[in-house]
Scaffold this motif. Structure first.
Motif, PDB file in Angstrom:
ATOM      1  N   UNK A  31     -20.229 -35.593  28.159  1.00  0.00           N
ATOM      2  CA  UNK A  31     -20.352 -36.787  28.519  1.00  0.00           C
ATOM      3  C   UNK A  31     -19.232 -37.469  27.960  1.00  0.00           C
ATOM      4  N   UNK A  32     -18.472 -38.162  28.796  1.00  0.00           N
ATOM      5  CA  UNK A  32     -17.100 -39.183  28.483  1.00  0.00           C
ATOM      6  C   UNK A  32     -17.945 -40.460  27.409  1.00  0.00           C
ATOM      7  N   UNK A  33     -17.697 -40.443  26.319  1.00  0.00           N
ATOM      8  CA  UNK A  33     -18.258 -41.379  25.527  1.00  0.00           C
ATOM      9  C   UNK A  33     -17.672 -43.084  25.688  1.00  0.00           C
ATOM     10  N   UNK A  34     -16.496 -42.976  26.321  1.00  0.00           N
ATOM     11  CA  UNK A  34     -16.081 -44.304  26.734  1.00  0.00           C
ATOM     12  C   UNK A  34     -16.444 -44.791  28.003  1.00  0.00           C
ATOM     13  N   UNK A  62     -14.288 -38.216  24.045  1.00  0.00           N
ATOM     14  CA  UNK A  62     -13.322 -39.336  24.029  1.00  0.00           C
ATOM     15  C   UNK A  62     -13.934 -40.547  22.857  1.00  0.00           C
ATOM     16  N   UNK A  63     -14.625 -40.383  22.057  1.00  0.00           N
ATOM     17  CA  UNK A  63     -14.909 -40.925  20.857  1.00  0.00           C
ATOM     18  C   UNK A  63     -13.746 -41.536  20.083  1.00  0.00           C
ATOM     19  N   UNK A  71     -18.747 -50.994  17.444  1.00  0.00           N
ATOM     20  CA  UNK A  71     -18.690 -50.510  18.887  1.00  0.00           C
ATOM     21  C   UNK A  71     -18.848 -49.047  19.142  1.00  0.00           C
ATOM     22  N   UNK A  72     -18.372 -48.119  18.220  1.00  0.00           N
ATOM     23  CA  UNK A  72     -18.476 -46.580  18.397  1.00  0.00           C
ATOM     24  C   UNK A  72     -19.951 -46.476  17.829  1.00  0.00           C
ATOM     25  N   UNK A  73     -20.555 -47.005  16.696  1.00  0.00           N
ATOM     26  CA  UNK A  73     -21.847 -46.933  16.389  1.00  0.00           C
ATOM     27  C   UNK A  73     -23.025 -47.033  17.548  1.00  0.00           C
ATOM     28  N   UNK A  74     -22.803 -48.269  17.929  1.00  0.00           N
ATOM     29  CA  UNK A  74     -23.614 -48.888  19.030  1.00  0.00           C
ATOM     30  C   UNK A  74     -23.501 -47.856  20.427  1.00  0.00           C
TER      31      UNK A  74
END
Length: 88
Positions: A31-34, A62-63, A71-74
């Motif tokens: 899953x593309x995280x961005x 892509x994290x 924003x990464x955590x959310x």
């Protein structure tokens, strides 16, 4: 000793994805995280459940594109919640 074999299947070909999942012991779903989830992801998960395939593991990629920790955590929390909702 165990043997591990990885197969890469194009995301736009659901028939190939199901055929490969039938021969596998575990499905790693990238899953593309961005970007987030795509419609094909949900279709694939629904087809796996219909075929009785219980072992699916989601992997976020892509994290490293996130610059702020908040924003990464959310994003990780939202992706995890949505993935678990679809699986269970």
């Amino acid at each position: 000793k165990r043997r591990i074999t990885f197969f890469e299947v194009p995301a736009e070909d659901l028939n190939s994805m199901i055929d490969m999942a039938k021969t596998a012991d575990l499905v790693l779903l990238m899953i593309n995280g961005s970007y987030g989830f795509e419609m094909e992801t949900f279709e694939f998960l629904n087809l796996l459940q219909a075929h009785g395939f219980p072992k699916v593991m989601g992997v976020c990629t892509h994290l490293d594109h996130f610059t702020r920790q908040k924003s990464l955590t959310q994003t990780k929390k939202a992706l995890k919640h949505r993935f678990w909702t679809e699986i269970y």
